[in-house]
Write an enzyme that holds these catalytic residues in place. Structure first.
Site, PDB file in Angstrom:
ATOM      1  N   LYS A 117      25.023  10.743  22.967  1.00 20.01           N
ATOM      2  CA  LYS A 117      24.728   9.518  23.730  1.00 20.01           C
ATOM      3  C   LYS A 117      24.159   8.422  22.821  1.00 20.01           C
ATOM      4  O   LYS A 117      24.052   7.276  23.199  1.00 20.01           O
ATOM      5  CB  LYS A 117      23.772   9.827  24.881  1.00 20.01           C
TER       6      LYS A 117
ATOM      7  N   LYS B 224      25.423   2.376  37.978  1.00 20.81           N
ATOM      8  CA  LYS B 224      24.201   1.939  38.676  1.00 20.81           C
ATOM      9  C   LYS B 224      23.673   0.635  38.082  1.00 20.81           C
ATOM     10  O   LYS B 224      23.242  -0.263  38.805  1.00 20.81           O
ATOM     11  CB  LYS B 224      23.123   3.038  38.591  1.00 20.81           C
TER      12      LYS B 224
ATOM     13  N   HIS C  48      33.088  18.808  34.059  1.00 21.12           N
ATOM     14  CA  HIS C  48      32.181  17.677  33.799  1.00 21.12           C
ATOM     15  C   HIS C  48      31.840  17.487  32.335  1.00 21.12           C
ATOM     16  O   HIS C  48      30.875  16.772  32.028  1.00 21.12           O
ATOM     17  CB  HIS C  48      30.866  17.864  34.555  1.00 21.12           C
TER      18      HIS C  48
ATOM     19  N   LYS D  43      18.777   7.843  30.122  1.00 24.71           N
ATOM     20  CA  LYS D  43      19.677   8.980  30.324  1.00 24.71           C
ATOM     21  C   LYS D  43      19.119  10.139  29.524  1.00 24.71           C
ATOM     22  O   LYS D  43      18.148   9.948  28.771  1.00 24.71           O
ATOM     23  CB  LYS D  43      21.098   8.638  29.863  1.00 24.71           C
ATOM     24  N   ARG D  44      19.704  11.345  29.693  1.00 25.05           N
ATOM     25  CA  ARG D  44      19.250  12.452  28.874  1.00 25.05           C
ATOM     26  C   ARG D  44      19.350  12.085  27.392  1.00 25.05           C
ATOM     27  O   ARG D  44      20.229  11.319  26.995  1.00 25.05           O
ATOM     28  CB  ARG D  44      20.090  13.699  29.149  1.00 25.05           C
TER      29      ARG D  44
ATOM     30  N   THR E 241      27.374   7.921  34.959  1.00 26.34           N
ATOM     31  CA  THR E 241      27.220   7.310  36.276  1.00 26.34           C
ATOM     32  C   THR E 241      26.117   6.245  36.229  1.00 26.34           C
ATOM     33  O   THR E 241      26.115   5.316  37.041  1.00 26.34           O
ATOM     34  CB  THR E 241      26.857   8.372  37.351  1.00 26.34           C
TER      35      THR E 241
HETATM   36  C1  OAK Z   1      25.968  19.641  32.897  1.00 23.30           C
HETATM   37  C2  OAK Z   1      26.105  20.980  32.659  1.00 23.30           C
HETATM   38  C3  OAK Z   1      27.309  21.494  32.253  1.00 23.30           C
HETATM   39  C4  OAK Z   1      28.391  20.662  32.096  1.00 23.30           C
HETATM   40  C5  OAK Z   1      28.256  19.320  32.345  1.00 23.30           C
HETATM   41  C6  OAK Z   1      27.054  18.810  32.731  1.00 23.30           C
HETATM   42  C7  OAK Z   1      26.871  17.376  33.033  1.00 23.30           C
HETATM   43  O1  OAK Z   1      25.834  16.954  33.511  1.00 23.30           O
HETATM   44  N1  OAK Z   1      27.879  16.569  32.787  1.00 23.30           N
HETATM   45  C8  OAK Z   1      27.826  15.183  33.149  1.00 23.30           C
HETATM   46  O2  OAK Z   1      28.408  15.054  34.447  1.00 23.30           O
HETATM   47  C9  OAK Z   1      28.367  13.735  34.928  1.00 23.30           C
HETATM   48  C10 OAK Z   1      28.906  13.761  36.329  1.00 23.30           C
HETATM   49  O3  OAK Z   1      30.263  14.027  36.318  1.00 23.30           O
HETATM   50  C11 OAK Z   1      29.133  12.804  34.016  1.00 23.30           C
HETATM   51  O4  OAK Z   1      28.995  11.488  34.488  1.00 23.30           O
HETATM   52  C12 OAK Z   1      28.603  12.903  32.582  1.00 23.30           C
HETATM   53  O5  OAK Z   1      29.403  12.146  31.726  1.00 23.30           O
HETATM   54  C13 OAK Z   1      28.589  14.347  32.136  1.00 23.30           C
HETATM   55  O6  OAK Z   1      27.968  14.466  30.877  1.00 23.30           O
END
Ligand code: OAK
Length: 839
Positions: A571, A677, A374, A565-566, A673
């Protein structure tokens, strides 16, 4: 105490209609009963929260038969099941979604209002379980909804954090973190199952022994053992009988006291042990990308993974004589690397506990796991110091060494004399201090590896996981993320849902591609009028909410430009701020300038230790304050930072947005995501060619998307050529004026040092290339402003955006996982005759 099922109990259970009936009168009666007998309150003394709890129990009653029948069917039919292992599940409030999925929203609304209450007020009482940071946890929740809706046998396993993501308050413009006590008034949606507790070992040492058959074996003598207690929550699908389980583990000490220690007089040692055991599931780490080196975090990961795998094995052996076919019955998805220690743990359970030989155990393990990545941020690749890992899990360490040894042995044959390759692929990083590389463990131990958007998967193959892609290209595939339309449209935007359904029927809720039918109405002036009226009303509601929450008055007829978002530098919330300050600067120089009035809305939490992210929040609030107090602006610009962005607030804000800000540096956002939305709710996107933005733009059409900025290739090329942000600073007069204004203390009551670190970082370093994208962003925003002035045209674009979002349903993503990774089929759940079917 005997906690196993007692089969001698044959007395048929009499189903009380009050616990299952779906008509208004039955629900009204059940609500009153539950208030008295479960919540223990007389109506005249009941608070709103008591009434919410009574209603929640009333709805849970209606889930229980579906839930138990689902579990019973899975056991009886011995189905293949997906098990989603995730350290986070950001499910959001349950009540409204359960009403929608059961199909009883109207009846309940009537039942509640006949009792003199408002359903919306009771729904608002629910404290959301914030058991996740952001994207990854929320995706897991959308996937649980889709799995149930598609009638796929599934279990979601995670951690029942006592304290979820912190509540955010803003004091003098700064983020302040407050403990999230989501469990303080009880959680009516979960059922504890202490009878299914399991034990997890930590620390100690290993020893070898010879078993009764003369086999040479290892055993783990732990330092301490922690008990995992499962808490189950039903996840009902939309208008189906399937209710899958989300099983979250709470940690406890094995005995309430270590009596051995206690009796030896080591009272504090005994208490310490209890406290430490309970601490494991105490709190969610509030970082949205991995943190390095926190031992408790590693304990959390192993704790929930070991509990879950032991649980799967127990369930498996209930219906199967052995674990030989384990991989045929279970597909275990690793949600990023947090659960990847599962690869070593399943090996341990198979070899040490169930006495498999290595090769057979490895075959089962490799065919059980699949891994989703991710993130592309290099600093986010999780690795654990060998010193910590080996001390906490001595037996797993041995197993990982053995996996690595056998893996590298094969590599040596494929790439003879390529030591670079060997050390790049190794599960152990030996370049300095030794680490276990969790992504490598996941890649070696899984049958499938995927990214979460087309670009992201390509970049994984080309860059982050290149050596693994070269080695096993057949394992790699892309699974573009999706979100559930039940929560993100039906539940959060009932007005739009009604307008769409009136035109094209309600099939789209389960088949989002049917939204295409809306294209037939894009030329219908009446439809566009009502579309605009709906959007205006939703914006007016949000304006009221903003006024109530932060005391700022905003005008619903202005363009609502939203970034929620965070907060993270990649970002680029601060790029958005540069645009705001540019407009402000232009208006100060030219007070009569014709601009489209805008309300900029921000929301998001910063990791508590992330200085720059916190400074960005302070900057947003400081700019907001100055602009709000400047009478020459006359309300043409407003900036609002809404504290405590969470799922509940997301449901309020996505439907109210006109413009969705998806402005990350190309190549940094794995998917996103929120972008989906917003677009599903009729906002247009301003964005870079990053993550799933690219696919959204492909679907909605380039003419319906405001594109700006460098591409990933351009970002790489510029970096390689020695990117120098100062060139932009010195050559772009307006940009310089904007940065100088921020740096001068204009927005910080004359304190020119406050934002210096942020401004200097942009001018001299700019790792996320804001300055390179600045002009393109400003020009693109100007196009947005002009487009918004033509409301008829804007509505057309908005309708087309919604009509073309079919691809981004999480149902589509889950179908792809089922067909291409999990190879799992739907299983219909038939309810017993005495249960009233869905309305
Ligand atoms: C959190 C902790 C470790 C690694 C990745 C994440 C994370 O939240 N990644 C996010 O995952 C989402 C779902 O796949 C993506 O839409 C985001 O782009 C990504 O930053």
């Amino acid at each position: 105490m005997d906690t196993s099922p007692d089969t001698s109990f044959v007395c048929p259970i009499i189903i009380e209609d009050d616990r299952t009936g779906l008509d208004t009168e039955t629900i009204r009666r059940a609500l009153r009963d539950n208030l008295l007998y479960i919540q223990g309150k007389l109506p005249e003394l009941a608070s709103k929260n008591d009434l919410y709890m009574a209603l929640a129990y009333t709805i849970r009653d209606r889930l229980l038969q579906r839930w138990l029948t689902t579990q019973q069917t899975y056991l009886k039919k011995d189905v293949r099941t997906v098990c989603y292992l995730s350290a986070e599940f950001l499910v959001g409030p349950h009540l409204a979604n359960n009403l929608i999925n059961l199909g009883i929203y109207e009846q309940v609304q009537k039942a509640v209002s006949e009792s003199g209450l408002k359903l919306e007020e009771l729904i608002a009482q629910e404290e959301e379980p914030g058991l996740g940071n952001g994207g990854l946890g929320r995706l897991a929740a959308c996937y649980l909804d889709s799995l149930s809706t598609l009638e796929i046998p599934a279990i979601g396993y995670g951690i029942r954090y006592e304290f979820g993501i912190f509540d955010q308050e803003i004091h003098d413009g700064w983020q302040v973190e407050i403990t999230d006590k989501w469990l303080q008034y009880g959680n009516p949606w979960e059922i504890a199952r202490p009878e299914s507790s399991v034990e997890v070992k930590f620390g100690g040492y290993t020893e070898s022994y010879t078993d009764e058959n003369g086999n040479y074996r290892s055993r783990w003598i732990p330092d301490y053992v922690v008990k995992g207690i499962p808490y189950d929550t039903p996840i009902l699908g939309y208008r189906v009988n399937t209710a899958n389980t989300m099983r979250l583990w709470k940690s406890e000490a094995c005995e309430s006291f270590d009596f051995g220690r206690f009796n030896r007089g080591d009272y504090y040692g005994a208490v310490d042990n209890k406290v430490h055991s309970e601490n494991i599931s105490k709190v969610l780490y509030p970082n949205d990308e991995p943190i390095q080196g926190k031992e408790l975090r590693l304990e959390q990961q192993y704790f929930f993974v070991s509990c879950s795998l032991q649980d799967l094995i127990r369930i498996h052996l209930y219906e199967n004589p052995s674990l030989d076919n384990f991989h045929q019955k279970w597909s275990v998805q690793l949600n990023d690397t947090h659960p990847s220690v599962g690869v070593a743990e399943l090996m341990r359970l198979l070899i040490d506990v169930h006495h498999f030989d290595w090769d057979k155990a490895w075959f089962i393990t490799q065919n059980t796991f699949a891994y989703t990545n991710h993130t592309l941020l290099p600093e986010a690749l999780e690795k654990w110091p060998l010193s910590i890992f080996g001390r906490l899990f001595p037996r797993l360490m041995e197993i990982i060494y053995e996996i690595n040894y056998r893996f590298l042995d094969k590599i040596r044959i494929i790439y003879p004399h390529d030591d670079g390759k060997m050390s790049r692929l190794s599960i152990i990083d030996e370049s300095g201090e030794k680490y276990v590389r969790m992504a490598h463990l996941a890649c070696v131990g899984s049958q499938a590896i995927n990214g979460v958007a087309a670009l992201h998967t390509e970049l994984l193959k080309k860059d982050v996981l290149r050596d693994f892609y070269e080695l096993f290209p057949e394992k790699f595939s892309n699974k573009t993320n999706g979100v559930t339309p039940r929560r993100w449209m039906v539940s959060s935007n009932p007005r739009l849902t009604f307008a769409i359904t009136e035109k094209i029927g309600e099939n789209w809720i389960k088949h989002l591609e049917d939204l295409r039918g809306l294209e037939n109405y894009v030329d219908d002036g009446g439809f566009r009028d009502s579309w605009r009226r709906i959007k205006y009303d939703i914006k007016a509601d949000l304006a009221n909410y903003i006024d109530k929450k932060v005391g700022i008055k905003v005008d619903p007829s202005t363009l609502f430009d939203v970034q929620v978002k965070r907060i993270h530098e990649y970002k680029r919330q601060h790029l958005n701020v540069l645009h705001i300050v540019t407009l402000y600067h232009r208006l100060k120089n030219n007070p009569n300038l014709d601009i489209t009035p805008r309300t900029f809305i921000f929301g998001g939490k910063a990791a508590p230790g992330y200085f720059m992210a916190k400074l960005i929040i302070k900057l947003i609030n400081s700019v907001a304050e100055v602009i709000d107090n400047d009478p020459t602006i006359g309300g043409r610009l407003k900036v609002v930072f809404l504290p405590d962005y969470n799922v509940t607030f997301g449901q309020r804000v996505y439907p109210a947005a006109d413009l969705s800000e998806q402005i990350s540096t190309a190549g940094k956002e794995a998917s996103g995501t929120g972008n989906m939305k917003f677009s599903m709710n009729g906002s247009l996107t301003i964005g870079t060619l990053d993550g799933a933005n690219i696919e959204i733009r492909e679907e909605v059409g380039a003419e319906n998307f405001f594109l700006f900025g460098l591409t990933t290739e351009e970002v790489y090329a510029k970096k390689a050529a020695g990117y120098n942000p100062q060139e932009y600073y010195y050559h772009n007069e307006e940009l310089r004026a904007v940065l100088d204004l921020i740096g001068s203390g204009f927005f910080s009551r004359g304190d020119s040092s406050l934002f210096r670190p942020l401004v200097d970082n942009l001018i001299y370093n700019d790792p996320y290339m804001l300055l390179a994208d600045y002009q393109s962003y400003i020009d693109c925003q100007e196009g947005v402003g002009w487009a918004y002035k033509d409301q008829e045209h804007w509505s057309r674009l908005a309708i087309l955006n919604v009509a073309r979002m079919g691809k981004f349903s999480s149902d589509r993503s889950i179908r792809e996982y089922c067909e291409e990774i999990w190879r799992i089929q739907p299983v219909k759940i038939e309810l017993p005759d005495y249960i009233q079917a869905n309305a």
